[in-house]
Design an enzyme around this catalytic site. Structure first.
Site, PDB file in Angstrom:
ATOM      1  N   LYS A 173       0.825  -1.220   0.000  1.00  0.00           N
ATOM      2  CA  LYS A 173       0.000   0.000   0.000  1.00  0.00           C
ATOM      3  C   LYS A 173       0.850   1.256   0.000  1.00  0.00           C
ATOM      4  CE  LYS A 173      -2.076  -0.661   3.716  1.00  0.00           C
ATOM      5  NZ  LYS A 173      -2.599  -0.166   4.969  1.00  0.00           N
ATOM      6  N   ARG A 187      12.421  -7.942   4.903  1.00  0.00           N
ATOM      7  CA  ARG A 187      12.603  -6.542   4.534  1.00  0.00           C
ATOM      8  C   ARG A 187      13.749  -5.892   5.325  1.00  0.00           C
ATOM      9  NH1 ARG A 187       7.045  -3.399   4.206  1.00  0.00           N
ATOM     10  NH2 ARG A 187       7.071  -3.495   6.473  1.00  0.00           N
ATOM     11  N   ARG A 204      13.572  -3.184  10.616  1.00  0.00           N
ATOM     12  CA  ARG A 204      12.780  -2.424  11.580  1.00  0.00           C
ATOM     13  C   ARG A 204      12.308  -3.372  12.681  1.00  0.00           C
ATOM     14  NH1 ARG A 204       8.122   0.709   8.472  1.00  0.00           N
ATOM     15  NH2 ARG A 204       7.296  -1.334   8.953  1.00  0.00           N
ATOM     16  N   ARG A 239       1.086  -8.200  14.113  1.00  0.00           N
ATOM     17  CA  ARG A 239       0.526  -7.151  13.241  1.00  0.00           C
ATOM     18  C   ARG A 239      -0.500  -7.729  12.278  1.00  0.00           C
ATOM     19  NH1 ARG A 239       5.648  -4.780  10.560  1.00  0.00           N
ATOM     20  NH2 ARG A 239       4.213  -3.478   9.369  1.00  0.00           N
ATOM     21  N   ARG A 261      -9.086   2.635  10.342  1.00  0.00           N
ATOM     22  CA  ARG A 261      -8.474   1.378  10.714  1.00  0.00           C
ATOM     23  C   ARG A 261      -9.562   0.366  11.106  1.00  0.00           C
ATOM     24  NH1 ARG A 261      -6.787   0.169  15.450  1.00  0.00           N
ATOM     25  NH2 ARG A 261      -7.281   2.249  16.159  1.00  0.00           N
TER      26      ARG A 261
END
Ligand SMILES: [Zn+2]
Length: 212
Positions: free
Chosen positions: A13, A125, A158, A169, A86
């Site tokens: 996104k 990532r 991260r 998540r 959300r």
């Protein structure tokens, strides 16, 4: 035209939003930035927002959406809604706010990615702390392992991208945000993009442009 982006963490996104902003003249509304501004300006909503944050509590929808509503008064066209709403409750509040302004969400773009692909994608990532570009240990390797192509900075993962955090998540997404897909999928303007493992960001973008 206003666009809402729906998709799990790692669905791409953010990359899609960047392209739409850069090439199509959209503006992103960042609730984080809006909250920081209200807090700095010590507005009633900002003070309330800061109180919840300082107590380590989730900012309630009325406060978050109140801040969004203030912003929308002067800005309600060419917006990209990403990460807000959300929840279904936030979506309904947003809809009412937009109706009052004679505006609406024109297109809802859902990027649909299987969860095992999401898990691989996010946990592989790496990001450059300096220029913020992201890489992937398999699909988007830097020229030198662990080093940013642009500026030679050492790449980092991260904290949120650690596999155990990613699972949390994705579960939060499934519980809170996935119901938004059901809510919007039978409404006009719903665009369903299916991203199997081999779909590139350029292909997703081209498909979105075609649908807009
Ligand atoms: Zn860099």
């Amino acid at each position: 035209m206003n666009i809402m982006l729906l998709g799990a963490p790692g669905s791409g996104k953010g990359t899609l939003a960047e392209k739409l902003i850069k090439n199509q003249g959209f503006n992103q509304m960042s609730t984080g930035d809006l909250m920081r501004k209200e807090i700095n300006d010590k507005t009633p909503l900002g003070i309330e927002c800061a109180r919840y944050m300082n107590e380590g509590r989730l900012v309630p929808d009325e406060v978050t959406m109140g801040i969004v509503k203030n912003f929308l008064q002067d800005n309600h066209n060419q917006l990209i809604f990403d990460g807000i709403p959300r929840t279904l409750n936030q979506a309904k509040i947003l809809e009412e706010n937009l109706i009052e302004l004679n505006a609406k969400i024109d297109k809802v773009i859902y990027i649909d990615v299987p969860s095992e692909i999401l898990l691989n994608r996010i946990s592989g990532r790496l990001v450059c702390p300096k220029c913020k570009v992201s890489y992937h240990i398999i699909s988007r390797k830097p020229k030198l392992e662990g080093i940013c192509d642009n500026d030679g900075t050492e790449l980092v993962r991260r904290p949120d991208d650690a596999p155990e955090k990613v699972k949390v998540r994705l579960e939060a997404y499934a519980n809170e945000t996935a119901p938004l897909v059901d809510y919007y999928k039978n409404k006009p303007g719903f665009i369903h993009i299916v991203d199997n493992a081999n779909t590139t960001a350029e292909e997703v973008y081209a498909e979105v442009l075609g649908a807009l």
